[in-house]
Scaffold this motif. Structure first.
Motif: not given
Length: 448
Positions: A18-24, A26-33, A71-74, A103-106
């Motif tokens: 569940l944690v992997t799917f949640h964080e993925f 965030h990761y997937w949408v961040a990369r798309r953005c 962790k994203m560039l911030d 995206a994580g909750p989604a």
């Protein structure tokens, strides 16, 4: 599998998935953005495994498995190379930041739908919703009789015992009168109302269920198979015999007989058993033996297997399972929000909260009950994570979404000072919630 080891193992499986799917999400949408992701971590603390991907992201599994992060560039965390300024998180439009956080909750919600779909596809073995009522309980006074089959609860049809009891448990949170339709062992259909409003406020679900007195019907004491060469066979017992009494004590159920055998055999191995065979009453003498059957601990046995409760399997084809998974997700979400609302208004006890220990125990129990049950458990935990993370508590995804919605309204970001204050408040709220859940877990182990 040892219960402690099994609980730890299945908890790690649950959190890992569940944690992997949640964080993925965030990761997937961040990369798309177009946001640069520096690290994708499952777990907190020191890394026990990591590698650098072709995209430059560091992927790791850390020692503390109670969550994860991306962790994203911030720019808020240090200077950003001007060449990478376009990939920095805070430089992105607010709607993209909202999409990344949401995206994580989604993705947890998507996983919930998928897990429920798998549950319906592989099947969730259960038993028929045949019930009984504890004498003088609320259910008994409402007219529930031993052998009643529940047909619907609050107007919703139920097919299994778990479905019916889940519906009752959800209704217990509100403690409103609950309509229920049953079919008795005589074939007649009756409409009943469980007066849940008679239950006192502030108790946990376990206490409510005890006072309600609604429970699975006992298994009839009907012999299914007599094992060759065992005491029951030598004593003349046959398949189909209904056990009436043991050493003069009336036997109403398989559970009662199982309790009486070792108790009476410890006094004397020779047991006087009266059975009903094809309408005739027959006294039998059966001499119990101490032995182990099918790898079980040594105990007094007579060598019979009983007719079990009527099985019921919740299973659909691929297409019907899609609609059923959406319906199940909707109903589960409504129940969760209902419970949260009741706890916030004091109508439901916070004793109903469970922490990591409780989740671990349920994870182990559901895994032992079959893959369909485990998929159901994963779906419900994933849904709970989605809802929890969307709560407007700073440090959670919902808190960041609140900040960004305020930014949309006022046209400028929330001040750093306000964010820091919110983070402290959020941490206090989160640790209070976790502490309460952990206290409830520990309290359940203590004698009442």
């Amino acid at each position: 599998m040892n219960s402690v080891f099994g609980s730890v193992f299945w908890l790690l499986v649950t959190l890992g998935v569940l944690v992997t799917f949640h964080e993925f999400g965030h990761y997937w949408v961040a990369r798309r953005c177009g946001v640069k992701v520096l690290r994708f971590s499952v777990g907190f603390g020191k890394a026990i495994w990591k590698r650098i991907g072709k995209d430059g992201t560091e992927y790791q599994v850390a020692m503390i498995p109670l969550g994860g992060y991306v962790k994203m560039l911030d720019a808020r965390e240090g200077e950003v190379d001007p060449a990478l300024a376009g990939q920095e998180f805070t430089a992105k439009p607010v709607w993209q930041r909202i999409a990344i956080v949401a995206a994580g909750p989604a993705f947890n919600l998507i996983f919930t739908l998928f897990a429920f779909w798998l549950m319906f596809l592989v099947g969730k073995p259960d038993i028929a919703p045949v019930v009984a009522a504890t004498p003088k309980s609320i259910a008994a006074e409402a007219g529930v009789r031993t052998g009643d089959r529940i047909l619907s609860v609050d107007g919703r049809e139920v097919a299994t015992l778990s479905d019916s009891m889940d519906a009752v448990v959800n209704a217990l949170l509100g403690r409103d009168p609950l309509p229920m339709q049953v079919r008795g062992s005589d074939g007649a259909t009756r409409n009943l109302v469980l007066p849940l409003n008679q239950l006192p406020a502030g108790q946990d679900i376990g206490q409510y269920l005890d006072e309600l007195g609604l429970k699975p019907a006992p298994t009839p004491a009907v012999v299914g198979v007599v094992l060759p060469g065992k005491p029951a066979s030598v004593g003349g017992m046959q398949g189909g015999d209904r056990i009436k009494s043991l050493n003069g004590t009336a036997v109403d159920s398989y559970e009662e007989f199982q309790r009486l055998v070792p108790q009476e055999a410890a006094k004397s191995p020779t047991l006087a058993i009266v059975v009903d065979r094809n309408g005739s009453t027959l006294p039998l003498s059966v001499t119990a033996r101490m032995e182990s059957l099918e790898g079980q601990p040594t105990n007094w046995v007579i060598g019979v297997q009983f007719t079990q409760r009527e099985p019921a399997v919740l299973r659909y084809g691929p297409l019907k399972a899609i609609g059923a998974s959406f319906e199940m997700t909707w109903n589960s979400a409504a129940s969760t929000f209902n419970m949260i609302g009741k706890m916030l208004t004091g109508q439901a006890s916070t004793k109903n909260l469970s922490g990591v220990i409780g989740i671990a125990q349920v994870a182990n129990a559901s895994a032992n009950m079959g893959i369909g049950w485990f998929f159901s458990f994963l779906a419900l935990v994933s849904l709970s994570l989605a809802i929890l993370n969307l709560m407007p508590i700073p440090v959670l995804d919902g808190g960041w979404l609140l900040y960004y919605l305020i930014e949309l309204v006022k046209g400028s970001p929330v001040s750093e000072r306000a964010m820091m204050a919110g983070q402290y408040v959020g941490l206090v709220m989160l640790f209070t919630l976790m502490g309460l859940a952990f206290y409830n877990d520990i309290h359940r182990f203590l004698p009442s």
